[in-house]
Design an enzyme around this catalytic site. Structure first.
Site, PDB file in Angstrom:
ATOM      1  N   LYS A   7       0.811  -1.221   0.000  1.00 36.82           N
ATOM      2  CA  LYS A   7       0.000   0.000   0.000  1.00 36.82           C
ATOM      3  C   LYS A   7       0.842   1.268   0.000  1.00 36.82           C
ATOM      4  CE  LYS A   7      -2.289   1.169   3.785  1.00 36.82           C
ATOM      5  NZ  LYS A   7      -3.360   1.325   4.801  1.00 36.82           N
ATOM      6  N   GLY A  65      -1.600  -5.035  16.768  1.00 34.70           N
ATOM      7  CA  GLY A  65      -2.046  -3.710  17.140  1.00 34.70           C
ATOM      8  C   GLY A  65      -1.009  -2.623  16.924  1.00 34.70           C
ATOM      9  N   ASN A 155      -9.808  11.314  16.360  1.00 34.39           N
ATOM     10  CA  ASN A 155      -8.412  10.908  16.471  1.00 34.39           C
ATOM     11  C   ASN A 155      -7.818  10.610  15.099  1.00 34.39           C
ATOM     12  OD1 ASN A 155      -5.939   9.926  17.477  1.00 34.39           O
ATOM     13  ND2 ASN A 155      -6.762   7.842  17.633  1.00 34.39           N
ATOM     14  N   ASN A 212      -6.773   3.392   2.117  1.00 35.55           N
ATOM     15  CA  ASN A 212      -6.976   1.951   2.193  1.00 35.55           C
ATOM     16  C   ASN A 212      -7.574   1.367   0.918  1.00 35.55           C
ATOM     17  OD1 ASN A 212      -6.140   1.396   4.986  1.00 35.55           O
ATOM     18  ND2 ASN A 212      -7.838   2.753   5.497  1.00 35.55           N
ATOM     19  N   ARG A 301      10.810  12.071 -22.547  1.00 31.64           N
ATOM     20  CA  ARG A 301      11.063  10.942 -21.658  1.00 31.64           C
ATOM     21  C   ARG A 301      12.325  11.184 -20.829  1.00 31.64           C
ATOM     22  NH1 ARG A 301      11.152   6.055 -25.617  1.00 31.64           N
ATOM     23  NH2 ARG A 301      11.748   4.955 -23.707  1.00 31.64           N
ATOM     24  N   HIS A 331       8.648  18.473 -35.800  1.00 27.87           N
ATOM     25  CA  HIS A 331       7.494  17.694 -36.266  1.00 27.87           C
ATOM     26  C   HIS A 331       7.786  16.198 -36.311  1.00 27.87           C
ATOM     27  CE1 HIS A 331       6.521  21.660 -37.970  1.00 27.87           C
ATOM     28  NE2 HIS A 331       7.654  21.583 -38.631  1.00 27.87           N
TER      29      HIS A 331
END
Length: 440
Positions: A7, A65, A155, A212, A301, A331
């Protein structure tokens, strides 16, 4: 996230979520950084090292936790610090200023400072219960009374501890709850029981957006882009339709830059004074000089460098190309692994043939050279300063300065051929007498 990518390695404005947080975190002398990662997440630790070489990685072997995650970095905490700042890797919009404000109460005598915010919809968030300036408790919604659920201050999860007391407080957190996990929010009650002070610092909902889902990732991107556009406009950049322009977090602008609609700027781009980026151009890892012109419909690039006054026109692609001051590539052209000298002109349809299926090779084009349209330059090859390449040529050998090179079949003219061709074809299409009858 429904993704094989961790993530915190998903990007917002060209930087990973983790990179945004680490760049906002305290830097400099006396600052140390611990990053807690899950098992087999070496890529996350590597990204932390890339952004902050001073980062030390610690592995949380089990998910027990938030407090358990923090204590995975016990050795770093035990080393001692004036204060301990705890943040999340998926809040890319948090700012260095907010981190600084969160640490300030510790200097004023508080033991714990908690970051709070007031969301438009507080459903699901833990509520911050305060008495005056003091934080009394954090009440999770499932445990909150009706009156407590009516509280709008929530919180955000980010906290700052007095470094001298932090480890002792964290070690007192237990797991006597329905999930059997160690919750960082329990630190507030422990601080209060010890007769110490806890307080709240508020920030905006946008700044503590956690991510999430891919939808939340897109929302964070939108907030970040709005912020970057405002900063660019405040710095003097002209954007005709700013809502259509996408920037990277590290984009650098000079004075009097103009960006037309529908431009995408990726990471690693700097644009100098007076440059113009025309519509529908895409640029990444490129340097654009003063009063240079790019596009429309151009793609620059990585490794592209444009000198002052250089021009890249419509449907031109460049890669690993140094294009010196005043050179023109106007061009339908590809310039890759090349150096184009000052004032050179590259005609429409020209390509540098830089790849043979195994390796990349370089093309050198001297100052003031003129390359005619529809030419193919087969690298490695050098076109000398002031040289002239005839249109439609395939150049595979070096061309000296000021020379003319023509490499194409010699033109032949056959008088009357086209007329005779049409007559023959026309006779061939005529149907023989009775053909329709015979077919029946």
């Amino acid at each position: 996230m429904r993704s094989s990518t961790p993530k915190v390695l998903h990007p917002v404005a060209g930087e990973t979520l983790l990179a945004h947080v680490l760049k906002a975190a305290p830097h400099g002398d006396g600052a140390s950084l611990a990053v807690v990662v899950g098992p087999d997440h070496g890529a996350v630790a590597a990204e932390a090292k890339r952004v902050r070489p001073d980062a030390a990685a610690f592995v949380q072997g089990e998910r027990l936790g938030t407090a358990h995650a923090v204590l995975a970095a016990r050795d770093a905490i035990a080393a001692g610090a004036d204060d301990l700042l705890i943040a999340f890797g998926d809040t890319p919009l948090i700012s260095a200023d907010t981190f600084a404000r969160l640490r300030q109460p510790l200097r004023d005598g508080a033991t714990l400072a908690v970051l709070g915010f007031r969301p438009a919809d507080p459903t699901g968030y833990g509520r911050l219960l305060v008495e005056g300036d003091r934080l009394v408790a954090i009440r999770e919604q499932a445990d909150a009374s009706a009156a407590e659920r009516a509280i709008g201050l929530c919180n955000a999860g980010v906290m700052a501890f007095d470094g001298r007391a932090a480890l002792g407080i964290l070690d007192k957190i237990g797991k006597a709850n329905s999930k059997g996990e160690y919750y960082l929010t329990d630190a507030v009650a422990i601080v209060r029981d010890l007769g110490l002070e806890a307080t709240v610092i508020e920030t905006s909902e946008d700044e503590v957006r956690g991510i999430n889902t891919k939808a939340q990732l897109a929302e964070a991107e939108a907030v970040m882009q709005a912020k970057l556009r405002r900063a660019a406009l405040d710095a003097g950049v002209t954007m005709i339709a700013p809502e259509t322009v996408f920037l990277a977090a590290d984009t650098q602008f000079g004075k009097d830059v103009t960006i037309e609609p529908f431009v995408v700027i990726g990471p690693g781009v700097s644009i100098a004074d007076g440059a113009v980026i025309h519509s529908f151009s895409h640029i990444e890892q490129a340097t654009i000089g003063k009063k240079a012109s790019v596009g429309p419909f151009a793609r620059l690039r990585p490794g592209t460098s444009l000198g002052d006054g250089a021009k890249i026109g419509n449907f031109v692609e460049t890669k690993a190309a140094i294009i010196d001051a005043g050179a023109k590539v106007n061009h339908l052209t590809y310039i890759g692994d090349a150096h184009i000298g000052e004032g050179a002109n590259i005609g429409a349809g020209t390509i540098t043939c830089n790849y043979d299926g195994f390796g990349k090779y370089k093309t050198e084009i001297g100052a003031g050279a003129f390359v005619g349209s529809n030419s193919s330059l087969v690298a490695p090859v050098t076109i000398g300063a002031g040289a002239y390449i005839g249109s439609g040529s395939v150049i595979s050998r070096d061309v000296p300065d000021d020379a003319l090179a023509v490499a194409r079949g010699q033109q032949a003219i056959k008088q009357g051929w086209a007329k005779r061709f049409r007559e023959v074809k026309s006779r061939g299409k005529a149907k023989p007498a009775g053909a329709d009858k015979d077919a029946k």
